[in-house]
Write a protein that holds these residues in place. Structure first.
Motif, PDB file in Angstrom:
ATOM      1  N   ARG A 149     -21.369   8.310 -13.420  1.00 30.13           N
ATOM      2  CA  ARG A 149     -21.034   8.456 -12.005  1.00 30.13           C
ATOM      3  C   ARG A 149     -20.790   7.135 -11.306  1.00 30.13           C
ATOM      4  N   SER A 150     -21.021   6.057 -12.014  1.00 29.91           N
ATOM      5  CA  SER A 150     -20.872   4.738 -11.408  1.00 29.91           C
ATOM      6  C   SER A 150     -19.441   4.234 -11.501  1.00 29.91           C
ATOM      7  N   SER A 151     -19.148   3.164 -10.752  1.00 30.47           N
ATOM      8  CA  SER A 151     -17.816   2.585 -10.870  1.00 30.47           C
ATOM      9  C   SER A 151     -17.742   1.723 -12.130  1.00 30.47           C
TER      10      SER A 151
ATOM     11  N   LYS B 234     -10.915  -4.542 -14.712  1.00 29.83           N
ATOM     12  CA  LYS B 234     -10.450  -5.718 -13.977  1.00 29.83           C
ATOM     13  C   LYS B 234      -8.956  -5.956 -14.097  1.00 29.83           C
TER      14      LYS B 234
ATOM     15  N   GLU C  74     -13.709   4.756  -9.955  1.00 27.87           N
ATOM     16  CA  GLU C  74     -14.959   5.519  -9.869  1.00 27.87           C
ATOM     17  C   GLU C  74     -14.611   6.988  -9.723  1.00 27.87           C
TER      18      GLU C  74
ATOM     19  N   TYR D 212       0.845  -1.201   0.000  1.00 30.85           N
ATOM     20  CA  TYR D 212       0.000   0.000   0.000  1.00 30.85           C
ATOM     21  C   TYR D 212       0.878   1.249   0.000  1.00 30.85           C
TER      22      TYR D 212
ATOM     23  N   ASN E 187      -7.528  -0.838 -11.092  1.00 29.36           N
ATOM     24  CA  ASN E 187      -8.127  -2.181 -11.070  1.00 29.36           C
ATOM     25  C   ASN E 187      -7.812  -2.953  -9.801  1.00 29.36           C
ATOM     26  N   ALA E 188      -6.748  -2.537  -9.082  1.00 26.33           N
ATOM     27  CA  ALA E 188      -6.477  -3.202  -7.807  1.00 26.33           C
ATOM     28  C   ALA E 188      -7.613  -2.876  -6.829  1.00 26.33           C
ATOM     29  N   PHE E 189      -8.150  -1.661  -6.890  1.00 25.49           N
ATOM     30  CA  PHE E 189      -9.247  -1.273  -6.011  1.00 25.49           C
ATOM     31  C   PHE E 189     -10.469  -0.969  -6.862  1.00 25.49           C
ATOM     32  N   VAL E 190     -10.980   0.254  -6.889  1.00 31.83           N
ATOM     33  CA  VAL E 190     -12.118   0.560  -7.766  1.00 31.83           C
ATOM     34  C   VAL E 190     -11.838   1.775  -8.621  1.00 31.83           C
TER      35      VAL E 190
ATOM     36  N   ASP F 288     -16.137  -1.401 -14.580  1.00 33.82           N
ATOM     37  CA  ASP F 288     -15.698  -2.781 -14.423  1.00 33.82           C
ATOM     38  C   ASP F 288     -14.302  -2.929 -15.025  1.00 33.82           C
TER      39      ASP F 288
END
Lengths: 315, 424
Positions: free
Chosen positions: A114-116, A120, A214, A14, A209-212, A118
């Motif tokens: 506004r959405s996250s 990957k 958005e 991290y 892609n490791a997290f989100v 996909d």
């Protein structure tokens, strides 16, 4: 032992991501004295571009192309915006990047919604790297650490071992002399700003892609990046490195500590019940305060060592 | 000059009157939920479900006259912004609002609606809650203008713990929740119920993390592993749920997850194959219940929006609202509210009742586990469970019923002392 090692690895990985994020900021600040408020927005753009490119061409081209595109954008921002307001001093520059952060966020809303997304992790990286006792360590985290270390190495080599690096360093302290020697200092600044943004973009490609991915992701890391830069010492890359690792590890380990004033006072012989005055304060555990610890750290550093851990300038 | 202005004003007023007469044919429902921020994806998916069921109601004229219309109002997931949006809804003349994501926002709206209605008896607003499950909303803080169409956390946890108490292999339980109204309540309820039903079970972890802020759950998973937790109970939803499961998968945590929202948007995708047999949820519906009367509706929804159908309760809520409007021949919130009180409705999973004493829906629930499904997307896959026809989000994983819990078992007493306004 398992817990300790895994937490250490989690903390370090991290921390390395934080370093990727803040190295660009630190670089820009040390070279140009510009505190780039839009830095985290370039991180977000990196993730979004990478998603868009990976949908079409796959992850690996995205890993290369997205930071480049972000870098070019950064260079354009320097050339056509920052350079113009530069003569009015630091505050207009600061305000400009501040406004830019909002612009980029709205731009992202308009284009990607506004959405996250996909976005990957590539399938060939979606597995464990090694197993430590019973815990698996994901390959992608290993990759993230590797990229961060390579990046640190590359920056270090470029700055100290190449001609352009020397010019950059010289422009930092003696811009007039460098200009007199026939170097184009404004172009050097443009390169540095673009490069710093590209580094943020790279962090975005990997962190996205490791997290989100958005529209809130810039705001989520925006403040912590400044903490790293301030704690490490404004303008010190080595400081940023140490500070990121420190913050990563501290935050990870803090999550594990379920101690609160209740446990502390209990060992001192006091009993605290839910009826005690200000119980909601006493029952707060260190784990619950983990997310705000970096900011506490920031305040303490500013009070006791304003130039940061390894900073050279005062204040 | 004055004359012109006056003329314009008068014209405006007449137009306004005409507009309000026309809109009497349309019942607007303010949808106050996150459409930006960390939970925007959940809010957007919910909005599509409302849109779809409302299209159905309007097409079949289930209200016996007025058309329904859903109006999206972005509350950014916060109680403060929810109040602003409620104000917007009221100013725009909406008499119905709905909200579900977040009990903090729900408590704020419920309270504000009650106060508004007390001050403006002629312009009362009705709050239809489809997903906020903090028990307080129908207990100590219940009010006449709030109706909850989701089974509350007390009841879900009662059902879940009754089920897991039978598993003698479970000795150590880990709790993790979002740090806000519902998360704190749910953690408390879980501890109370487990202590009563299985005093031998040890609570080895009880985490509250900031809602919507944690992107990396691996430190929490490391803690679960270090505590040797047999199972994890969590009320997390949205990205907080999918990222938690993702981190658990990455670190190879082997315990089972007992959840409320594992079927929620994005979570099945985040889980991956490793979750098969390990992640459970308690819901009012899932795609593989038998008999599944919602099958056709769900398929049509999926075809239109490329999204899994999730909220049967949104359908139930809107159909019950349409029934109430039809029965009263009026969309006046006061009348609708009295019609909803104690209303029974034949939902797709059996009879449900809107309990009059606290405005809490009582319906049957299903506990299910995610397993390898017979189909992946549209194509059959080898080794899948034959009874699991539908997978989630084309992952090849689908939910299989462990137990159906009848409505009377779900039902829990309430401490609500409802104050009702005069009937007309």
């Amino acid at each position: 032992m398992e817990f300790f090692l895994i937490s250490l690895l989690n903390g370090v990985s991290y921390g390395l991501l934080l370093f990727m994020l803040s190295s660009g900021l630190t670089l820009i600040f040390s070279m140009m004295g510009v505190l780039n408020f839009a830095h985290a927005s370039f991180y977000m753009l990196g993730a979004y571009f990478a998603y868009q490119i990976s949908v079409k061409f796959g992850f690996w081209p995205a890993l290369l192309m997205a930071p480049l595109v972000v870098g070019v954008l950064g260079a354009l921002v320097e050339r056509f915006m920052l350079r113009r307001v530069h003569k009015f001093g630091h505050v207009p520059e600061l305000l400009l990047t501040f406004g830019l952060a909002y612009l980029i966020e709205e731009f992202v809303h308009l284009i990607w919604g506004r959405s996250s997304l996909d976005y990957k992790v590539p399938t060939e990286m979606d597995g464990p790297l090694f197993t430590l006792y019973t815990t698996t360590f994901p390959m992608y985290r290993g990759f993230m650490m590797l990229v961060a270390v390579l990046m640190l190495l590359a920056i270090f080599l470029v700055l100290t071992r190449t001609r352009i690096g020397l010019v950059i360093q010289a422009s930092l302290t003696h811009p007039d002399t460098v200009e007199a020697l026939g170097h184009n200092v404004p172009r050097v600044f443009m390169l540095v700003f673009g490069g710093g943004c590209a580094l943020a973009g790279l962090a975005g490609v990997i962190g996205g892609n490791a997290f989100v991915t958005e529209p809130g992701m810039a705001a989520a890391v925006g403040s912590i990046v400044f903490v790293v830069a301030v704690v490490g010492g404004m303008g010190s890359l080595a400081g940023a490195f140490v500070a990121s690792l420190l913050i990563g590890v501290i935050q990870t380990f803090a999550v594990a500590m379920d101690y609160s004033f209740v446990t502390l006072l209990k060992s001192a012989g006091f009993v605290i019940t839910p009826d005690t005055f200000l119980y909601s304060l006493w029952k707060l555990t260190i784990a619950q305060t983990a997310p705000i610890l970096p900011y506490l750290f920031l305040v303490l550093i500013l009070i006791f060592r304003p130039r940061g851990l390894m900073g050279t300038r005062e204040g | 000059m004055f004359k012109q202005t006056f003329g314009a004003l008068a014209a405006g007023a007449i137009l306004g009157l005409a507009a309000s007469a026309a809109s009497a044919q349309t019942v607007k429902i303010g949808y106050i939920d996150p459409l930006s921020g960390p939970f925007a994806n959940v809010g957007e998916a919910g909005l599509k479900q409302f849109q779809f069921v409302i299209d159905d109601i309007n097409a079949r004229n289930l209200t016996g006259g007025p058309k329904l219309e859903i109006v999206p109002l972005d509350n950014k997931g916060t109680p403060q912004e929810s109040l602003n949006q409620l104000k917007v809804a009221i100013d725009r003349g909406m008499r119905f609002v709905t909200q579900g994501n977040g009990s903090g926002a729900a408590l704020a709206i419920s309270d504000a609606v009650a106060k508004h209605n007390e001050r403006n008896p002629g312009q009362s607003v009705l709050y239809l809650n489809y997903a906020a499950v903090d028990p307080d909303l129908t207990n100590s803080k219940c009010n006449f203008w709030h109706f909850r169409f989701d089974v509350n956390a007390d009841m879900k946890m009662e059902a879940l713990t009754t089920y897991l108490a039978k598993d003698q292999g479970i000795k150590k339980v880990y709790l993790i929740h979002q740090n806000y109204a519902f998360g704190q309540q749910n953690s408390r309820i879980a501890k109370e119920l487990l202590a009563r039903k299985r005093p031998d079970i040890q609570i080895v972890g009880d985490d509250l993390h900031p809602i919507g802020q944690v992107k990396d759950f691996s430190p929490y998973v490391a803690k679960m592993k270090a505590a040797n937790a047999d199972i994890v109970i969590t009320g997390n939803w949205g990205n907080d749920m999918s990222l938690l499961i993702k981190a658990a998968k990455d670190a190879n945590y082997n315990g089972a997850f007992y959840t409320y929202y594992a079927g929620g948007l994005g979570t099945p995708t985040a889980m991956g194959e490793a979750a098969a047999g390990k992640v459970k949820q308690i819901t009012e519906w899932h795609a593989n219940i038998a008999p599944n009367k919602t099958e056709k509706f769900a398929n049509e929804f999926e075809k239109k929006y490329k999204l899994d159908f999730y909220y049967l309760r949104v359908n139930t809520m809107m159909y019950m609202l349409a029934d109430a409007i039809k029965k009263e021949k009026s969309a006046e919130p006061l009348k609708v509210a009295f019609a909803l009180e104690g209303m029974k409705f034949a939902s797709d999973t059996g009879e449900v009742e809107m309990r009059a004493s606290d405005h809490q829906i009582i319906n049957p629930m299903y506990i299910s586990t995610i397993v390898k499904a017979a189909n992946k997307g549209d194509k059959p896959q080898a080794g899948g469970d034959k009874s699991v026809k539908y997978d989630q989000e084309d992952t090849g994983l689908g939910f299989k019923t462990d137990a159906r819990i009848e409505a009377y078992v779900v039902s829990q007493p309430t401490s609500c002392q409802m104050k009702r306004p005069p009937k007309s």
